[in-house]
Design a protein around this motif. Structure first.
Motif: not given
Ligand code: ADP
Ligand code: ZN
Ligand code: MG
Length: 479
Positions: A33, A35, A38, A145
């Motif tokens: 989960d 961000k 990160t 990501d």
């Protein structure tokens, strides 16, 4: 040629994300989960000059998976580069295993309506997951990501041993439960930690030669897999019946239209230009290392099921449902231990809880309440504080907003009416309102009693104590 003269042949490649704390080649966390960007470092972002270091836990987990699926474990294994360009793979190659996978030649036994069948496992190898592209409709671009880049995967490749959709479904469920039992992957399908590439081909029945396959990648719901295979078999038969040929290609299943679409021509191994990963050393495993892992293997679904048959004398079917998921069977054992009524716990799980899981397509691991709360529900019914029909409503509450069942029934005013005076009053009222049923009962129709009790239950919204109702009706009707 009629449809039933075709034989369907399928093979599966399953990717499971390993639940190690850190990634496969660096020490970034693997949490789901976080961000975007990160959980990253220069290694998993593929900065020039960085070097991978293999996470030992990944090897251990893969060996565990191999042993639990009857594989031979390689004493001498290595990593290879699999080269392809894709924007979510910053290295432009994946570090996988080519000709020396960690595990080979295993099998899993599955159960179907046609009996038991062994599905052969070709290999299990380790590799790194790619990042994710988030397509941004608003700005029209794609955002990368890299949190998932470098999350460890095992890929479990089967032989083309499947002939029916039922076999595929049964295999995936069994494999998922094994990985859950040995605790190497949480197998959360909605989070993509357990996903399958489904290879499908058809051939005339009796033919020894395999047909050309198509591959549907990254499927992560049992229902879509079933629908996608059904559609794809029909499509392939249509193509051949119209005189066409099946192209070897990668397909994308579209859940909304219920169709498969071509994504790209399927690449062959040579397209990947595999070569040994020069930045990692070979993986040499000692006998002792493998034996220690073998000894550490926990109880697997098959033996737990056997234990349930003997220890609890459950039916074959109930024991099968409970042990199909480690989470369900742990819930069963813990709740039974707390409330001491394993029969009731078993009934809740195999009937109402399973039904709700099915209806909502929820995975057992996502069950929001815990064993203590389920045990409390059973105890409240056993003590006569609530009836079992109120129990069903409490269960729904537990799924909606889990809390102590005792609080739920107080809050909702669901406590059972067990006061003799109150019950008598209800019974009289129902008798007065239903003279025909009373006459039927007195005329010998015992079924009329059931109707009257039902009316009383309706009147009290299920809160009346059913044993007391039955007794009181019998007494009053005798008068
Ligand atoms: P990749 O898809 O990565 O190139 P493989 O060539 O090892 O990998 O095969 C992948 C899967 O396809 C295996 O699970 C295998 O059983 C299955 N498969 C191979 N040939 C066929 C076929 N003709 N029909 C259905 N499945 C097949
Ligand atoms: Zn990293
Ligand atoms: Mg493939």
């Amino acid at each position: 040629m009629p449809r039933e003269d075709y034989e369907v042949v399928m093979g599966l490649e399953v990717h499971a994300e390993l639940s190690t704390k850190t990634k496969i080649f660096c020490s970034c966390p693997t949490s789901f989960d976080a961000k975007p960007n990160t959980n990253v470092c220069p290694i998993c972002m593929a900065m020039p000059g960085t070097l991978p270091v293999l996470n030992e836990k990944v090897v251990e987990y893969a060996v565990k998976a191999g042993l639990a699926t009857n594989c031979e474990i390689s004493r001498d294994s290595k990593n290879d580069r699999k080269n392809y360009f894709y924007p979510d793979t910053p290295r432009a190659y994946q570090i996988s295993q080519y000709d020396k996978p960690l595990c080979e030649h295993g099998y899993i036994e599955i159960e179907t309506s046609q009996g038991k069948k062994k599905i052969r496992i070709t290999r299990i190898h380790i590799e790194d997951d790619a990042g994710k592209l988030n397509h941004d409709e608003l700005s029209g671009g794609s955002l990368v990501d890299l949190n998932r880049a470098g999350v460890p995967l095992i890929e479990i490749v089967s032989e083309p041993d499947f002939r029916t959709i039922e076999e595929v479904d049964s295999y995936l469920k069994k494999l998922k439960s094994i990985l859950e039992y040995i605790e190497v992957s949480d197998c959360k399908m909605q989070e993509g930690s357990f996903r399958a590439d489904v290879n499908v081909s058809i051939r005339p029945k009796g033919s020894a030669k395999l047909g050309t396959r198509t591959e549907m990648k990254g499927m992560s719901s049992f229902r879509s897999i079933t629908r996608a295979i059904e559609y794809e078999i029909g499509r392939q038969i249509d193509v051949i019946e119209k005189g066409g040929v099946i192209e070897q290609e990668t397909l994308r299943w579209d859940e909304v239209s219920g169709k498969t679409f071509s994504m790209r021509d399927k690449e062959d191994a040579q397209d990947y230009r595999y070569f040994p990963e020069p930045d990692l050393v070979a993986i040499k495993l000692s006998e002792e290392y493998i034996e220690n892992i073998r000894k550490s293997l926990p109880e697997l679904p098959e033996s737990r099921k056997q234990r349930y048959l003997e220890e609890y004398k459950l039916s074959e079917k109930d024991a099968g449902i409970l042990t199909s998921s480690k989470y369900l069977s742990d819930l069963f054992e813990k709740a039974s231990e707390i409330c001491g009524n394993y029969k009731a716990v078993n009934n809740w799980i195999i009937s109402d809880i399973s039904r709700i899981l099915n209806e909502t397509e929820m995975d057992p691991i996502e069950i929001p309440f815990d064993a203590k709360q389920l045990a409390k529900l059973v105890t409240l019914i056993d003590k006569g504080t609530i009836s079992s029909s109120i129990g069903k409503k409490v269960l729904e509450e537990l799924f909606e907003n889990p809390r102590d069942p005792e609080d739920i029934i107080k809050e909702k005013g669901w406590i059972q009416i067990s006061d003799e005076g109150a019950i008598k009053e209800i019974v009289r009222k129902i008798i007065d309102a239903n003279p025909q049923s009373v006459a039927d009962y007195k005329g010998g129709k015992d079924r009329a009693l059931g109707f009257l009790v039902g009316q009383a239950m309706k009147e009290t919204k299920g809160k009346a104590n059913p044993q007391m109702l039955n007794k009181m009706f019998a007494e009053e009707l005798k008068k």
